[in-house]
Scaffold this active site. Structure first.
Site, PDB file in Angstrom:
ATOM      1  N   SER A  22     -34.109  37.616  20.490  1.00 31.17           N
ATOM      2  CA  SER A  22     -35.507  36.820  20.854  1.00 31.17           C
ATOM      3  C   SER A  22     -34.712  36.123  22.278  1.00 31.17           C
ATOM      4  O   SER A  22     -35.553  37.186  23.722  1.00 31.17           O
ATOM      5  CB  SER A  22     -35.421  35.727  20.234  1.00 31.17           C
ATOM      6  OG  SER A  22     -35.987  35.978  19.272  1.00 31.17           O
ATOM      7  N   GLN A 170     -43.998  33.555  20.374  1.00 33.19           N
ATOM      8  CA  GLN A 170     -44.443  34.497  20.586  1.00 33.19           C
ATOM      9  C   GLN A 170     -45.922  34.810  21.788  1.00 33.19           C
ATOM     10  O   GLN A 170     -45.997  34.917  23.471  1.00 33.19           O
ATOM     11  CB  GLN A 170     -44.641  35.864  20.818  1.00 33.19           C
ATOM     12  CG  GLN A 170     -43.723  36.341  19.159  1.00 33.19           C
ATOM     13  CD  GLN A 170     -44.097  37.547  19.003  1.00 33.19           C
ATOM     14  OE1 GLN A 170     -44.381  38.137  18.477  1.00 33.19           O
ATOM     15  NE2 GLN A 170     -42.660  37.976  17.870  1.00 33.19           N
ATOM     16  N   ASP A 317     -38.259  34.223  10.239  1.00 32.33           N
ATOM     17  CA  ASP A 317     -37.608  35.970  10.277  1.00 32.33           C
ATOM     18  C   ASP A 317     -36.690  35.980   9.098  1.00 32.33           C
ATOM     19  O   ASP A 317     -36.372  36.614   9.114  1.00 32.33           O
ATOM     20  CB  ASP A 317     -36.564  36.449  11.591  1.00 32.33           C
ATOM     21  CG  ASP A 317     -37.902  36.449  12.274  1.00 32.33           C
ATOM     22  OD1 ASP A 317     -39.333  37.089  12.585  1.00 32.33           O
ATOM     23  OD2 ASP A 317     -37.473  36.550  13.567  1.00 32.33           O
ATOM     24  N   ARG A 390     -35.875  44.137   8.726  1.00 29.55           N
ATOM     25  CA  ARG A 390     -35.195  42.826   8.077  1.00 29.55           C
ATOM     26  C   ARG A 390     -35.165  42.530   6.587  1.00 29.55           C
ATOM     27  O   ARG A 390     -34.407  42.504   5.889  1.00 29.55           O
ATOM     28  CB  ARG A 390     -36.277  41.332   8.665  1.00 29.55           C
ATOM     29  CG  ARG A 390     -35.861  41.299   9.739  1.00 29.55           C
ATOM     30  CD  ARG A 390     -36.062  40.104  10.484  1.00 29.55           C
ATOM     31  NE  ARG A 390     -36.201  39.733  12.167  1.00 29.55           N
ATOM     32  CZ  ARG A 390     -35.584  39.403  12.488  1.00 29.55           C
ATOM     33  NH1 ARG A 390     -34.160  39.811  11.947  1.00 29.55           N
ATOM     34  NH2 ARG A 390     -35.701  39.928  13.737  1.00 29.55           N
TER      35      ARG A 390
END
Length: 433
Positions: A22, A170, A317, A390
């Site tokens: 990020s 985001q 996440d 992931r």
């Protein structure tokens, strides 16, 4: 790509996770807008940040990339004035690239088209389109303005007072970027705190962004951003896989070096400790305004927990690998408020539950989460990650404690965020000869 994981007798070693993904996106974009050059060390070499790098080059930004080790980039900022691209900006599989650049391009005096791979083109972007239109942006998407490709014709924007319908770093970051060039002062309100990487980094580069409770005030720039040269901390999302591996394996001791532990992102550490994980934290010197620490995890007796509300945006996440921890814990774990996982690279709720069941876990889907009743012995099976990075890594962690061989299909997905994952995993697998 297919990977096979078998349970080792013990896990030992040190891991330095890749640079925070990020932060890597933001370091590229924000330094591209700064006046001067910046060098960013420990850059994440995953496919997603490299998509941002490629798009910025197409917008006239000079960026040198050295894959290392350690990877690093040098960015020559343009001071805010980008060039009109001559081709479609390919965001690959990166929703962060698409959404942040949509916010940035909304203020630029030219037309640009943002697209990506089939997975990205199936993920919703209306949460970015709607508030940018309220700011005066001309922006259109496919399927009734819900999906990419996006067409953005930038121009003059006005500040608005806007409440985000869901907590999203985001979307927030896209609106902050647009607000830096808007007329009037934008105010944003979040229903719950999301990661504040954007606010921290922009403040360090000279932007005026005030946060109080759930409200964020963005002041338009009166001078160009200052370039920010700093190493990136290790990615907590990447570290999470080894944290869970060390906690669930019966003979494990793993140290993770220089991991970012920003409180708005480190919910996974908090939850694992609530579950009973033995995690020691040794704080280090901040990097680029972000708190950093070494983390050490050893074998633990875990128990189930209930997760929902404000904690979810801080670990969204990490839910897939936390589901593995829950399957290895005693009692039930209930996860709610994570409907966003349905529209990631794959339906992470559906695919994760299906995979855990194949491995012998007792798990059920909820519309916005899952219920996992821990305590069952896992056994090896073939599981399909559907190319989701992931999910592939979470299934690998499960394979470390599942009896027999776990075969993971779609294992190439790790290239998105952690290209060296399989090598790092092999390195800490210590089997007695």
């Amino acid at each position: 790509m297919v990977k096979v994981v078998s349970p080792p007798e013990r896990l030992r070693g040190e891991v330095s996770p890749p640079g925070d993904k990020s932060l890597g996106h933001r370091a590229l974009i924000f330094n591209a807008l700064a006046a001067g050059k910046a060098r960013v060390d420990n850059f994440c070499p995953g496919a997603d940040p490299l998509s941002t790098l490629s798009c910025l080059r197409s917008l006239g930004v000079s960026i040198e990339y050295d894959p290392g080790p350690p990877p690093r980039v040098e960015v020559a900022g343009v001071g805010g004035g980008l060039q009109e691209p001559t081709e479609v900006l390919d965001c690959g599989n990166s929703a962060t690239t698409l959404r942040l650049l949509a916010g940035l391009l909304a203020s630029q005096p030219f037309l640009a088209v943002l697209s990506g791979d089939a997975s990205l083109r199936s993920r919703p972007v209306d949460r970015v389109i709607q508030p940018l239109r309220l700011m005066g942006a001309q922006i259109w998407g496919r399927a009734g303005d819900r999906l990419a490709p996006l067409v953005v014709r930038g121009g003059r924007l006005k500040g608005i007072d806007y409440r985000l319908p869901v907590a999203s770093a985001q979307v927030k970051s896209a609106l902050v970027l647009a607000g830096l060039w808007a007329e009037g002062d934008p105010y944003l309100e979040e229903p719950a705190p999301s990661r504040d990487d954007t606010e921290r980094m922009l403040r360090a580069m000279g932007a005026s962004i005030e946060s109080r409770d759930s409200r964020i005030h963005v002041s338009p720039l009166i001078s160009p951003l200052k370039p920010l040269s700093s190493p990136l901390p290790g990615d907590i999302s990447s570290a999470a896989f080894f944290l869970v591996a060390g906690a669930v394996h019966p003979d494990a001791s793993i140290r993770l070096r220089s991991v970012g532990v920003n409180p708005t992102r480190a919910g996974v550490v908090e939850v694992l400790r609530r579950m009973g994980a033995n995690i020691k934290i040794k704080e280090g010197r901040p990097l680029g305004g972000e708190p950093v620490a070494d983390l050490e995890v050893t074998s633990s007796e875990l128990h189930g927990v209930e997760l929902g509300g404000d904690i979810i945006p801080r670990l969204i996440d990490e839910v897939p690998v936390l589901a593995v921890a829950a399957a290895c814990a005693s009692g039930a774990t209930i996860i709610r408020g994570a409907a966003e996982l349905r529209v990631k690279e794959a339906d992470r709720i559906g695919v994760m539950v299906a995979g855990l069941r194949r491995l012998g876990a007792d798990a059920d889907e909820l519309p916005d989460g899952m219920i996992i009743r821990g305590g069952r012995k896992l056994h090896g099976a073939t599981v399909n990650s559907h190319g989701d990075h992931r999910l592939a890594m979470a299934f690998a962690v499960a394979g470390l404690v599942a009896e027999g061989e776990t075969v993971i299909e779609g294992a190439e997905g790790v290239e998105v965020s952690y290209p060296a994952f399989w090598q790092e995993l092999d390195r800490i697998l210590k089997r007695k000869s």
